[in-house]
Design an enzyme around this catalytic site. Structure first.
Site, PDB file in Angstrom:
ATOM      1  N   LYS A  29      81.410 -48.258  97.464  1.00  0.00           N
ATOM      2  CA  LYS A  29      80.352 -48.874  96.659  1.00  0.00           C
ATOM      3  C   LYS A  29      79.265 -49.462  97.541  1.00  0.00           C
ATOM      4  CE  LYS A  29      79.991 -52.986  95.170  1.00  0.00           C
ATOM      5  NZ  LYS A  29      80.209 -54.342  94.603  1.00  0.00           N
TER       6      LYS A  29
ATOM      7  N   ASP B  37      79.803 -50.259  90.199  1.00  0.00           N
ATOM      8  CA  ASP B  37      80.463 -51.565  90.212  1.00  0.00           C
ATOM      9  C   ASP B  37      80.997 -51.842  88.811  1.00  0.00           C
ATOM     10  OD1 ASP B  37      78.250 -52.136  88.691  1.00  0.00           O
ATOM     11  OD2 ASP B  37      77.431 -53.648  90.045  1.00  0.00           O
TER      12      ASP B  37
END
Length: 208
Positions: free
Chosen positions: A120, A138
């Site tokens: 991420k 996320d």
């Protein structure tokens, strides 16, 4: 959800939020890297409060290393998981300085070799700093993608793969920031604000 509906949703977001924007406050590549590392399981609001003070004292690999582990912990102690984050930032700062000559690497393999940088985080860095068409997933992006039926998946990896496939290239650069903002302020985890949602008529959430 079909591709026509997805395109219409993204066109609406593009008209409302034409520029790629993160709510993290930074003034250099290194500052963004640290901010994203600190933001794991923490809100951008808290991270910005901490980095506003930290970056006045240390905002380069050299100055972070001069702070030392305990000194850094003192600045970030109000952020969740600050002990491990401090350790990762110290080690990452050392690698940025010694291995990469103070420059943030611009490819996934090297980024993810840095302590505290996962998929991420690397997606965010590649997208914001290097304008790569990556999509970071996320909790907000995961929730909005599944809830609206834009891209369903059991985990973040499944959702990311689906998004990379279904989001047209012209929207990939800004997609993450759009869905983060939408999930943070409109399509929230608890109290969904359908009454002010820009995409209410296009959303396929069954319980809306």
């Amino acid at each position: 959800m079909n591709k026509e509906t997805r395109y219409e949703i993204l066109s609406i977001f593009n008209a409302q939020y034409p520029k790629n924007k993160t709510e993290l406050v930074f003034s250099s590549d290194f500052e963004l890297l640290l901010s994203v590392i600190l933001s794991a399981q923490s809100s951008d609001v808290i991270v910005n409060k901490v980095t506003k003070i930290l970056f006045k004292q240390a905002n380069t690999p050299e100055s972070i290393l001069l702070l030392g582990l305990e000194g850094l912990k003192n600045y970030i102690k109000h952020i969740g998981l600050y002990n491990i984050k401090a350790s990762n930032i110290i080690r990452t700062s050392s690698l940025i300085l010694t291995k990469y000559n103070g420059i943030i690497p611009n490819n996934r393999i090297e980024l993810e070799s840095l302590p505290g940088v996962g998929r991420k985080t690397s997606n965010v860095i590649l997208n914001i700093l290097f304008k790569k068409k990556t999509i970071a997933v996320d909790t907000h992006v995961f929730r909005v993608s599944n809830r609206t039926n834009f891209a369903k998946g059991k985990n973040v990896n499944e959702v990311e793969k689906k998004l990379i496939k279904v989001v047209p290239d012209i929207f990939k650069l800004n997609f993450h920031s759009w869905f983060v903002l939408h999930g943070r302020y409109i399509c929230t985890a608890r109290k969904i604000k359908c009454d002010i949602c820009l995409i209410f008529k296009l959303c396929e959430f069954k319980k809306k």
